[in-house]
Design a protein around this motif. Structure first.
Motif, PDB file in Angstrom:
ATOM      1  N   LEU A   1      19.120  -3.387  -6.533  1.00  0.00           N
ATOM      2  CA  LEU A   1      19.152  -3.948  -5.180  1.00  0.00           C
ATOM      3  C   LEU A   1      20.378  -3.449  -4.426  1.00  0.00           C
ATOM      4  O   LEU A   1      20.301  -3.091  -3.243  1.00  0.00           O
ATOM      5  N   ARG A   2      21.511  -3.373  -5.124  1.00  0.00           N
ATOM      6  CA  ARG A   2      22.728  -2.863  -4.498  1.00  0.00           C
ATOM      7  C   ARG A   2      22.552  -1.406  -4.076  1.00  0.00           C
ATOM      8  O   ARG A   2      22.941  -1.018  -2.964  1.00  0.00           O
ATOM      9  N   LEU A   3      21.955  -0.572  -4.944  1.00  0.00           N
ATOM     10  CA  LEU A   3      21.717   0.826  -4.602  1.00  0.00           C
ATOM     11  C   LEU A   3      20.727   0.939  -3.449  1.00  0.00           C
ATOM     12  O   LEU A   3      20.911   1.766  -2.544  1.00  0.00           O
ATOM     13  N   PHE A   4      19.688   0.135  -3.479  1.00  0.00           N
ATOM     14  CA  PHE A   4      18.690   0.106  -2.397  1.00  0.00           C
ATOM     15  C   PHE A   4      19.384  -0.106  -1.054  1.00  0.00           C
ATOM     16  O   PHE A   4      19.136   0.615  -0.077  1.00  0.00           O
ATOM     17  N   ASP A   5      20.274  -1.098  -0.994  1.00  0.00           N
ATOM     18  CA  ASP A   5      20.967  -1.406   0.255  1.00  0.00           C
ATOM     19  C   ASP A   5      21.913  -0.283   0.661  1.00  0.00           C
ATOM     20  O   ASP A   5      22.060   0.032   1.851  1.00  0.00           O
ATOM     21  N   GLU A   6      22.551   0.346  -0.328  1.00  0.00           N
ATOM     22  CA  GLU A   6      23.455   1.458  -0.031  1.00  0.00           C
ATOM     23  C   GLU A   6      22.685   2.635   0.572  1.00  0.00           C
ATOM     24  O   GLU A   6      23.129   3.250   1.555  1.00  0.00           O
ATOM     25  N   ILE A   7      21.559   2.957  -0.011  1.00  0.00           N
ATOM     26  CA  ILE A   7      20.742   4.067   0.485  1.00  0.00           C
ATOM     27  C   ILE A   7      20.248   3.772   1.900  1.00  0.00           C
ATOM     28  O   ILE A   7      20.305   4.628   2.789  1.00  0.00           O
ATOM     29  N   LYS A   8      19.801   2.558   2.094  1.00  0.00           N
ATOM     30  CA  LYS A   8      19.305   2.161   3.421  1.00  0.00           C
ATOM     31  C   LYS A   8      20.409   2.251   4.471  1.00  0.00           C
ATOM     32  O   LYS A   8      20.170   2.699   5.605  1.00  0.00           O
ATOM     33  N   SER A   9      21.628   1.879   4.096  1.00  0.00           N
ATOM     34  CA  SER A   9      22.743   1.895   5.044  1.00  0.00           C
ATOM     35  C   SER A   9      23.107   3.312   5.481  1.00  0.00           C
ATOM     36  O   SER A   9      23.724   3.504   6.525  1.00  0.00           O
ATOM     37  N   ARG A  10      22.730   4.305   4.685  1.00  0.00           N
ATOM     38  CA  ARG A  10      22.999   5.700   5.023  1.00  0.00           C
ATOM     39  C   ARG A  10      21.924   6.308   5.925  1.00  0.00           C
ATOM     40  O   ARG A  10      21.978   7.495   6.253  1.00  0.00           O
ATOM     41  N   GLY A  11      20.943   5.516   6.271  1.00  0.00           N
ATOM     42  CA  GLY A  11      19.877   6.017   7.145  1.00  0.00           C
ATOM     43  C   GLY A  11      18.823   6.813   6.416  1.00  0.00           C
ATOM     44  O   GLY A  11      18.037   7.545   7.037  1.00  0.00           O
ATOM     45  N   ILE A  12      18.775   6.703   5.085  1.00  0.00           N
ATOM     46  CA  ILE A  12      17.774   7.409   4.292  1.00  0.00           C
ATOM     47  C   ILE A  12      16.518   6.544   4.195  1.00  0.00           C
ATOM     48  O   ILE A  12      16.596   5.341   3.915  1.00  0.00           O
ATOM     49  N   LYS A  13      15.381   7.148   4.426  1.00  0.00           N
ATOM     50  CA  LYS A  13      14.123   6.408   4.326  1.00  0.00           C
ATOM     51  C   LYS A  13      13.801   6.115   2.866  1.00  0.00           C
ATOM     52  O   LYS A  13      14.002   6.966   1.988  1.00  0.00           O
ATOM     53  N   ILE A  14      13.309   4.917   2.619  1.00  0.00           N
ATOM     54  CA  ILE A  14      12.982   4.497   1.264  1.00  0.00           C
ATOM     55  C   ILE A  14      11.475   4.323   1.132  1.00  0.00           C
ATOM     56  O   ILE A  14      10.849   3.586   1.896  1.00  0.00           O
ATOM     57  N   PHE A  15      10.914   5.036   0.148  1.00  0.00           N
ATOM     58  CA  PHE A  15       9.494   4.900  -0.170  1.00  0.00           C
ATOM     59  C   PHE A  15       9.361   4.246  -1.544  1.00  0.00           C
ATOM     60  O   PHE A  15      10.065   4.617  -2.490  1.00  0.00           O
ATOM     61  N   LEU A  16       8.486   3.281  -1.640  1.00  0.00           N
ATOM     62  CA  LEU A  16       8.193   2.617  -2.904  1.00  0.00           C
ATOM     63  C   LEU A  16       6.839   3.104  -3.386  1.00  0.00           C
ATOM     64  O   LEU A  16       5.826   2.939  -2.688  1.00  0.00           O
ATOM     65  N   ILE A  17       6.811   3.737  -4.551  1.00  0.00           N
ATOM     66  CA  ILE A  17       5.559   4.224  -5.128  1.00  0.00           C
ATOM     67  C   ILE A  17       5.334   3.484  -6.442  1.00  0.00           C
ATOM     68  O   ILE A  17       6.055   3.684  -7.409  1.00  0.00           O
ATOM     69  N   SER A  18       4.328   2.626  -6.455  1.00  0.00           N
ATOM     70  CA  SER A  18       4.084   1.761  -7.606  1.00  0.00           C
ATOM     71  C   SER A  18       2.703   2.017  -8.191  1.00  0.00           C
ATOM     72  O   SER A  18       1.769   2.405  -7.478  1.00  0.00           O
ATOM     73  N   SER A  19       2.561   1.775  -9.490  1.00  0.00           N
ATOM     74  CA  SER A  19       1.243   1.860 -10.126  1.00  0.00           C
ATOM     75  C   SER A  19       0.454   0.562  -9.961  1.00  0.00           C
ATOM     76  O   SER A  19      -0.664   0.451 -10.453  1.00  0.00           O
ATOM     77  N   ARG A  20       1.042  -0.409  -9.268  1.00  0.00           N
ATOM     78  CA  ARG A  20       0.283  -1.619  -8.955  1.00  0.00           C
ATOM     79  C   ARG A  20      -0.915  -1.274  -8.078  1.00  0.00           C
ATOM     80  O   ARG A  20      -0.878  -0.329  -7.280  1.00  0.00           O
ATOM     81  N   ARG A  21      -1.965  -2.095  -8.173  1.00  0.00           N
ATOM     82  CA  ARG A  21      -3.164  -1.853  -7.373  1.00  0.00           C
ATOM     83  C   ARG A  21      -3.007  -2.429  -5.963  1.00  0.00           C
ATOM     84  O   ARG A  21      -2.232  -3.350  -5.727  1.00  0.00           O
ATOM     85  N   GLU A  22      -3.784  -1.875  -5.052  1.00  0.00           N
ATOM     86  CA  GLU A  22      -3.727  -2.270  -3.646  1.00  0.00           C
ATOM     87  C   GLU A  22      -3.975  -3.769  -3.454  1.00  0.00           C
ATOM     88  O   GLU A  22      -3.410  -4.395  -2.547  1.00  0.00           O
ATOM     89  N   CYS A  23      -4.775  -4.368  -4.324  1.00  0.00           N
ATOM     90  CA  CYS A  23      -5.079  -5.794  -4.192  1.00  0.00           C
ATOM     91  C   CYS A  23      -3.843  -6.678  -4.408  1.00  0.00           C
ATOM     92  O   CYS A  23      -3.875  -7.874  -4.095  1.00  0.00           O
ATOM     93  N   LEU A  24      -2.761  -6.082  -4.901  1.00  0.00           N
ATOM     94  CA  LEU A  24      -1.536  -6.841  -5.124  1.00  0.00           C
ATOM     95  C   LEU A  24      -0.513  -6.646  -4.002  1.00  0.00           C
ATOM     96  O   LEU A  24       0.633  -7.073  -4.126  1.00  0.00           O
ATOM     97  N   ARG A  25      -0.928  -6.039  -2.899  1.00  0.00           N
ATOM     98  CA  ARG A  25       0.018  -5.715  -1.826  1.00  0.00           C
ATOM     99  C   ARG A  25       0.714  -6.961  -1.284  1.00  0.00           C
ATOM    100  O   ARG A  25       1.946  -7.014  -1.193  1.00  0.00           O
ATOM    101  N   ASP A  26      -0.031  -7.965  -0.904  1.00  0.00           N
ATOM    102  CA  ASP A  26       0.586  -9.149  -0.285  1.00  0.00           C
ATOM    103  C   ASP A  26       1.586  -9.807  -1.234  1.00  0.00           C
ATOM    104  O   ASP A  26       2.700 -10.166  -0.834  1.00  0.00           O
ATOM    105  N   ALA A  27       1.189  -9.961  -2.501  1.00  0.00           N
ATOM    106  CA  ALA A  27       2.078 -10.593  -3.480  1.00  0.00           C
ATOM    107  C   ALA A  27       3.324  -9.741  -3.716  1.00  0.00           C
ATOM    108  O   ALA A  27       4.440 -10.266  -3.863  1.00  0.00           O
ATOM    109  N   THR A  28       3.138  -8.422  -3.745  1.00  0.00           N
ATOM    110  CA  THR A  28       4.264  -7.522  -3.983  1.00  0.00           C
ATOM    111  C   THR A  28       5.256  -7.565  -2.831  1.00  0.00           C
ATOM    112  O   THR A  28       6.477  -7.662  -3.046  1.00  0.00           O
ATOM    113  N   VAL A  29       4.750  -7.513  -1.612  1.00  0.00           N
ATOM    114  CA  VAL A  29       5.618  -7.579  -0.435  1.00  0.00           C
ATOM    115  C   VAL A  29       6.356  -8.916  -0.405  1.00  0.00           C
ATOM    116  O   VAL A  29       7.574  -8.967  -0.171  1.00  0.00           O
TER     117      VAL A  29
END
Length: 257
Positions: free
Chosen positions: A154-182
Motif C-alpha cells: 500500500l505504501r509503494l502504491f501511494d508512492e507510485i501514484k504520487s509520482r504521476g505514474i498510472k497504475i494498472f491492476l491485472i488480476s486473475s479474479r473473474r469479472e463477476c467479482l469486480r464490485d467486491a474487489t473494488v
C-alpha cells in the motif's frame, strides 16, 4: 582379537553407519528420531525456497508434512520482513531508474491477491494450502470484501501514484467479482488506480500467464510504458511484453500458472 573377528565387527559397524546415513535422506523417517524437527524444518524451508525460485511448479497442495511450517511462515514476522524487503527494492528502483516521460503513459502494474490484498486469513481457515483449492469457496470469501491490505505494498502504491505514474491492476479474479474487489480495495486504502483488469468470459479457459501477457500487450499497444510489475506469482511476469523490472513477493500457499 583375531583378525577375522575384527573384520566382521568393522563390516557390521560400517553397514549400520551406512544404513543410518541413507535413512537420514528420507524425511518421513525422521518422525522416529530426535532430529526430526530440525530435519523437517530444513526440508520444508528448501521446498518453500524452490517454490519461490519457480523450480517447483504446478503443485496442487502444500506437502502434508510442511503444512504447519508454511502456516507459521505465512503468519510470521519473517514473511512480513520478506515482503518489506521486496517493496524496498521496488522503491529504490523507482527512485533511481526512471526518467519518466511525463506524457501520461508512464505505467506500473500490480497483481491483486497476495500483492495488494492478503488471502492469508482465508487459507488460515483452510489448512494453509494443505487442501486442494475450492474456487467456489474462495470466491465466496472474496465476495465478503474483507481481505486486509499488505501494508508495505500500500505504501509503494501511494508512492507510485504520487509520482504521476498510472497504475494498472491485472488480476486473475473473474469479472463477476469486480464490485467486491473494488469495494475491498477502497475499504483498505487503495485509491486512484487507472484500470482494474479482470478475467472476462473470453478469458475463462486461458492460462493465467497468457491472459496477463495479453493484457500487458494491450496496454503497450495503447502507448503505455510499463516501468515495473509487482506480483506474488510467476504467471504475473511470464510472457511478453514484460516490464523493465519485476518484483516477486513471497507466496508458498498456492501456485497459479
Amino acid at each position: 582379537m583375531p583378525m577375522g573377528r575384527t573384520l566382521v565387527l568393522s563390516l557390521a559397524f560400517m553397514t549400520l553407519w551406512i544404513g543410518l546415513a541413507v535413512a537420514d535422506w528420507n524425511i518421513l523417517n525422521q518422525r522416529k528420531r530426535n532430529v526430526f524437527g530440525a530435519s523437517l524444518k530444513n526440508y520444508c524451508e528448501s521446498w518453500r525456497i524452490n517454490v519461490e525460485l519457480n523450480n517447483i511448479k504446478e503443485f496442487d497442495v502444500v506437502p502434508q508434512e510442511c503444512i504447519e511450517y508454511i502456516g507459521k511462515y505465512m503468519t510470521s514476522t519473517q514473511y512480513k520482513a520478506d515482503i518489506e524487503r521486496a517493496i524496498e527494492e521496488s522503491s529504490l528502483y523507482l527512485s533511481s531508474c526512471c526518467s519518466l516521460n511525463g506524457n501520461g503513459k508512464d505505467s506500473w502494474i500490480f497483481d491483486v491477491d497476495d500483492t495488494l490484498l492478503s488471502t492469508v486469513p482465508y487459507f488460515k481457515r483452510h489448512n494453509f494450502g494443505g487442501e486442494k483449492l475450492n474456487i467456489t469457496s474462495l470466491e465466496g470469501w472474496m465476495r465478503e470484501a474483507k481481505a486486509p491490505a499488505l501494508e508495505h505494498t500500500l505504501r509503494l502504491f501511494d508512492e507510485i501514484k504520487s509520482r504521476g505514474i498510472k497504475i494498472f491492476l491485472i488480476s486473475s479474479r473473474r469479472e463477476c467479482l469486480r464490485d467486491a474487489t473494488v469495494d475491498n480495495l477502497i475499504k483498505v486504502g487503495y485509491h486512484g488506480w487507472t484500470s482494474l483488469i479482470l478475467r472476462g468470459l473470453n478469458d475463462e479457459y486461458k492460462q493465467v500467464h497468457n491472459y496477463k501477457a495479453e493484457a500487458r500487450k494491450q496496454l503497450v499497444n495503447e502507448g503505455n510504458d510499463i516501468w515495473g510489475i509487482v506480483g506474488d506469482q510467476w504467471s504475473s511476469f511470464d510472457g511478453s511484453p514484460s516490464a523493465r523490472r519485476t518484483f516477486k513477493l513471497p507466496n508458498s500457499l498456492y501456485y497459479v500458472s
